[in-house]
Design an enzyme around this catalytic site. Structure first.
Site, mmCIF file in Angstrom:
data_model
loop_
_atom_site.group_PDB
_atom_site.id
_atom_site.type_symbol
_atom_site.label_atom_id
_atom_site.label_comp_id
_atom_site.label_asym_id
_atom_site.label_seq_id
_atom_site.Cartn_x
_atom_site.Cartn_y
_atom_site.Cartn_z
ATOM 1 C CD GLU A 96 -2.837 -1.225 2.371
ATOM 2 O OE1 GLU A 96 -3.959 -1.716 2.267
ATOM 3 O OE2 GLU A 96 -2.355 -0.884 3.471
ATOM 4 C CE LYS A 136 -11.441 1.699 10.436
ATOM 5 N NZ LYS A 136 -11.259 1.403 9.046
HETATM 6 C C1 5RP Z 1 -4.871 -2.892 4.985
HETATM 7 C C2 5RP Z 1 -5.203 -1.503 5.393
HETATM 8 C C3 5RP Z 1 -6.647 -1.117 5.369
HETATM 9 O O1 5RP Z 1 -6.811 -0.014 4.520
HETATM 10 C C4 5RP Z 1 -7.089 -0.769 6.765
HETATM 11 O O2 5RP Z 1 -6.812 -1.882 7.616
HETATM 12 C C5 5RP Z 1 -8.577 -0.418 6.814
HETATM 13 O O3 5RP Z 1 -9.338 -1.538 6.485
HETATM 14 P P1 5RP Z 1 -10.946 -1.492 6.515
HETATM 15 O O4 5RP Z 1 -11.387 -0.535 5.450
HETATM 16 O O5 5RP Z 1 -11.335 -2.928 6.240
HETATM 17 O O6 5RP Z 1 -11.351 -1.034 7.908
HETATM 18 O O7 5RP Z 1 -4.368 -0.701 5.727
HETATM 19 O O8 5RP Z 1 -3.500 -3.180 5.171
#
Ligand code: 5RP
Length: 232
Positions: free
Chosen positions: A109, A127
């Site tokens: 990422e 978040k």
């Molecule tokens: C994966 C990530 C995801 O973007 C992060 O964990 C958020 O995930 P979600 O949208 O399922 O809450 O960094 O490595």
């Protein structure tokens, strides 16, 4: 069971992020639930408007999802420079610094985010946190060989690392063949995420951190009352 209200927040935020995507763009595709909602929104625009894009997935799960949705894929070999990456996040602080890596795909990422002109982040309002580290440890991708030494270094710098394990209790291996340590620190450590990132990356065997502090993302945060746009 009715529709999941948190997922509705992600979906609304994803639609607004995807509204920024223009014809012909090459995109990075993130990993996780919010990123999946973004892929669905892209597929919808592809079907209804003839939007033509190509994407580079950050994980096998995302690749499979994109294929199911008939979204064309490409590679960093063909496109080392991307127009934008669309991804989720685990935490977003008031300066739009991010904590990522809950899905274990942090290194790929970050590679995609760094190759992109723009980072579009899709989250639900839960978040949004007052400071990074408020809800979880910092994900750290580590070379399995080095993990015990990394744990010792992290403890000596005041961290509390925990090896991420799968359902059977064995270490969870990510797509790069690496392990993830989730490391908590005291709150004051997060006042300078750049310094924390530098310190962590100076430990041999730590290959990447989930601290995304340098990207100036646009954050689309879904909430019951609508989507807020934060950042650049
Ligand atoms: C994966 C990530 C995801 O973007 C992060 O964990 C958020 O995930 P979600 O949208 O399922 O809450 O960094 O490595």
């Amino acid at each position: 069971m009715g529709p999941d209200p948190v997922d509705a927040q992600r979906r609304a935020a994803a639609e607004q992020a995807v509204a920024r995507v223009q014809q012909g763009m090459v995109l990075g595709f993130g990993t996780g639930r919010a990123a999946a909602r973004a892929l669905e929104a892209l597929a919808h625009r592809q079907r209804t408007e003839g939007l033509s894009i190509r994407g580079i997935p950050s994980s096998r799960a995302t690749e499979e999802r994109a294929r199911t949705l008939a979204l064309p894929l490409t590679t960093l070999e063909a496109h080392p420079e991307l127009d934008a990456t669309i991804d989720g996040a685990d935490e977003v602080d008031p300066s739009c610094h991010l904590l990522k890596g809950g899905g274990g795909a942090l290194l790929r990422e970050k590679v995609l985010a760094a190759a992109s002109h723009r980072l579009l982040i899709v989250v639900e309002s839960a978040k949004l946190v007052p400071h990074l580290g408020a809800t979880r440890g910092v994900p750290l991708e580590v070379l399995p060989f080095a993990a015990p030494a990394c744990v010792r270094h992290l403890r000596s710098m005041g961290g509390t690392p925990q090896l991420r394990c799968g359902p059977g209790g064995a270490p969870a291996v990510n797509e790069n063949g690496n392990w993830v340590l989730d490391c908590t620190f005291e709150r004051h450590v997060f006042e300078d995420p750049a310094a924390l990132d530098r310190g962590l990356r100076s430990i041999p065997g730590i290959l990447e951190t989930g601290l995304f502090w340098s990207f100036r993302p646009i954050v689309f945060a879904g909430a019951p009352e609508g989507v807020r746009t934060l950042g650049a």
